[in-house]
Design a protein around this motif. Structure first.
Motif, PDB file in Angstrom:
ATOM      1  N   LYS A 242       9.902  32.017  -7.837  1.00 45.28           N
ATOM      2  CA  LYS A 242       9.295  31.420  -6.652  1.00 45.28           C
ATOM      3  C   LYS A 242       9.760  29.964  -6.492  1.00 45.28           C
ATOM      4  O   LYS A 242      10.024  29.507  -5.376  1.00 45.28           O
ATOM      5  CB  LYS A 242       7.766  31.483  -6.755  1.00 45.28           C
ATOM      6  CG  LYS A 242       7.043  30.933  -5.565  1.00 45.28           C
ATOM      7  CD  LYS A 242       5.533  31.087  -5.747  1.00 45.28           C
ATOM      8  CE  LYS A 242       4.783  30.509  -4.565  1.00 45.28           C
ATOM      9  NZ  LYS A 242       3.335  30.666  -4.717  1.00 45.28           N
ATOM     10  N   THR A 243       9.894  29.259  -7.587  1.00 45.96           N
ATOM     11  CA  THR A 243      10.372  27.875  -7.552  1.00 45.96           C
ATOM     12  C   THR A 243      11.815  27.817  -7.064  1.00 45.96           C
ATOM     13  O   THR A 243      12.163  26.987  -6.215  1.00 45.96           O
ATOM     14  CB  THR A 243      10.259  27.231  -8.951  1.00 45.96           C
ATOM     15  OG1 THR A 243       8.899  27.280  -9.368  1.00 45.96           O
ATOM     16  CG2 THR A 243      10.764  25.806  -8.949  1.00 45.96           C
TER      17      THR A 243
ATOM     18  N   PHE B 119      14.963  27.666  -0.001  1.00 45.54           N
ATOM     19  CA  PHE B 119      14.445  27.700   1.362  1.00 45.54           C
ATOM     20  C   PHE B 119      14.470  26.319   2.011  1.00 45.54           C
ATOM     21  O   PHE B 119      14.790  26.180   3.190  1.00 45.54           O
ATOM     22  CB  PHE B 119      13.025  28.266   1.372  1.00 45.54           C
ATOM     23  CG  PHE B 119      12.430  28.351   2.747  1.00 45.54           C
ATOM     24  CD1 PHE B 119      12.745  29.397   3.586  1.00 45.54           C
ATOM     25  CD2 PHE B 119      11.566  27.371   3.204  1.00 45.54           C
ATOM     26  CE1 PHE B 119      12.222  29.470   4.865  1.00 45.54           C
ATOM     27  CE2 PHE B 119      11.025  27.431   4.479  1.00 45.54           C
ATOM     28  CZ  PHE B 119      11.352  28.489   5.316  1.00 45.54           C
ATOM     29  N   PHE B 120      14.145  25.301   1.231  1.00 44.30           N
ATOM     30  CA  PHE B 120      14.093  23.950   1.773  1.00 44.30           C
ATOM     31  C   PHE B 120      15.445  23.232   1.733  1.00 44.30           C
ATOM     32  O   PHE B 120      15.510  22.013   1.787  1.00 44.30           O
ATOM     33  CB  PHE B 120      13.004  23.134   1.091  1.00 44.30           C
ATOM     34  CG  PHE B 120      11.632  23.524   1.560  1.00 44.30           C
ATOM     35  CD1 PHE B 120      11.203  23.192   2.838  1.00 44.30           C
ATOM     36  CD2 PHE B 120      10.791  24.245   0.741  1.00 44.30           C
ATOM     37  CE1 PHE B 120       9.951  23.579   3.289  1.00 44.30           C
ATOM     38  CE2 PHE B 120       9.533  24.633   1.181  1.00 44.30           C
ATOM     39  CZ  PHE B 120       9.113  24.298   2.465  1.00 44.30           C
TER      40      PHE B 120
ATOM     41  N   ILE C 225      16.962  34.468   2.678  1.00 44.00           N
ATOM     42  CA  ILE C 225      16.837  33.021   2.914  1.00 44.00           C
ATOM     43  C   ILE C 225      18.098  32.490   3.584  1.00 44.00           C
ATOM     44  O   ILE C 225      18.028  31.713   4.543  1.00 44.00           O
ATOM     45  CB  ILE C 225      16.543  32.276   1.597  1.00 44.00           C
ATOM     46  CG1 ILE C 225      15.131  32.601   1.116  1.00 44.00           C
ATOM     47  CG2 ILE C 225      16.728  30.763   1.764  1.00 44.00           C
ATOM     48  CD1 ILE C 225      14.813  32.114  -0.282  1.00 44.00           C
TER      49      ILE C 225
ATOM     50  N   PHE D 286      13.368  30.064  -5.213  1.00 46.40           N
ATOM     51  CA  PHE D 286      13.392  30.441  -3.802  1.00 46.40           C
ATOM     52  C   PHE D 286      12.870  29.323  -2.911  1.00 46.40           C
ATOM     53  O   PHE D 286      13.388  29.094  -1.818  1.00 46.40           O
ATOM     54  CB  PHE D 286      12.587  31.716  -3.558  1.00 46.40           C
ATOM     55  CG  PHE D 286      13.233  32.950  -4.116  1.00 46.40           C
ATOM     56  CD1 PHE D 286      14.585  33.208  -3.931  1.00 46.40           C
ATOM     57  CD2 PHE D 286      12.497  33.870  -4.833  1.00 46.40           C
ATOM     58  CE1 PHE D 286      15.182  34.343  -4.445  1.00 46.40           C
ATOM     59  CE2 PHE D 286      13.077  35.012  -5.343  1.00 46.40           C
ATOM     60  CZ  PHE D 286      14.426  35.251  -5.151  1.00 46.40           C
ATOM     61  N   THR D 287      11.855  28.612  -3.362  1.00 46.59           N
ATOM     62  CA  THR D 287      11.313  27.498  -2.577  1.00 46.59           C
ATOM     63  C   THR D 287      12.358  26.407  -2.416  1.00 46.59           C
ATOM     64  O   THR D 287      12.559  25.882  -1.316  1.00 46.59           O
ATOM     65  CB  THR D 287      10.038  26.941  -3.241  1.00 46.59           C
ATOM     66  OG1 THR D 287       9.060  27.991  -3.323  1.00 46.59           O
ATOM     67  CG2 THR D 287       9.468  25.778  -2.458  1.00 46.59           C
ATOM     68  N   LEU D 288      13.019  26.066  -3.501  1.00 45.59           N
ATOM     69  CA  LEU D 288      14.078  25.057  -3.424  1.00 45.59           C
ATOM     70  C   LEU D 288      15.207  25.504  -2.493  1.00 45.59           C
ATOM     71  O   LEU D 288      15.713  24.723  -1.692  1.00 45.59           O
ATOM     72  CB  LEU D 288      14.623  24.754  -4.818  1.00 45.59           C
ATOM     73  CG  LEU D 288      13.692  23.976  -5.744  1.00 45.59           C
ATOM     74  CD1 LEU D 288      14.209  24.019  -7.182  1.00 45.59           C
ATOM     75  CD2 LEU D 288      13.550  22.543  -5.263  1.00 45.59           C
TER      76      LEU D 288
ATOM     77  N   THR E  70      18.390  21.749  -7.041  1.00 52.72           N
ATOM     78  CA  THR E  70      18.343  23.212  -7.152  1.00 52.72           C
ATOM     79  C   THR E  70      19.351  23.711  -8.178  1.00 52.72           C
ATOM     80  O   THR E  70      19.036  24.583  -9.003  1.00 52.72           O
ATOM     81  CB  THR E  70      18.595  23.868  -5.785  1.00 52.72           C
ATOM     82  OG1 THR E  70      17.654  23.337  -4.842  1.00 52.72           O
ATOM     83  CG2 THR E  70      18.440  25.374  -5.859  1.00 52.72           C
TER      84      THR E  70
END
Length: 89
Positions: free
Chosen positions: A36-37, A43-44, A73, A39-41, A15
């Motif tokens: 979005k990428t 989030f996980f 998040i 935020f996805t990273l 990230t």
């Protein structure tokens, strides 16, 4: 627990690198990495890496909508961690 620690380090390093790359691309007027990428990273599990990248590279720190989503998040992750820890006590 060892796998969790390894995953945590890996996802945060990735990230951090992706956010740093996005800052580089932004400065040089190149094609950007989608929020979005990022935020996805985050989030996980990569929220620490994203936060460090934001502070070190001064990236996305003046974009209010990004900050709000990032904080959401973080709040979800903290709430999840508290629930997980309360089950252990």
């Amino acid at each position: 627990m060892e796998y969790f620690f390894t995953y945590f380090l890996l996802i945060n390093a990735i990230t951090f690198a992706v956010a740093g790359s996005d800052k580089y691309l932004a400065v040089n007027g190149k094609f950007r990495i989608a929020e979005k990428t990022l935020f996805t990273l985050a989030f996980f599990g990569g929220s620490v890496g994203l936060l460090l990248a934001m502070l070190i590279f001064r990236h996305k720190i003046s974009k209010g909508s990004f900050i709000v989503k990032f904080v959401a998040i973080l709040v979800l992750q903290i709430a999840w961690a508290v629930v997980q820890l309360s089950d252990k006590i």
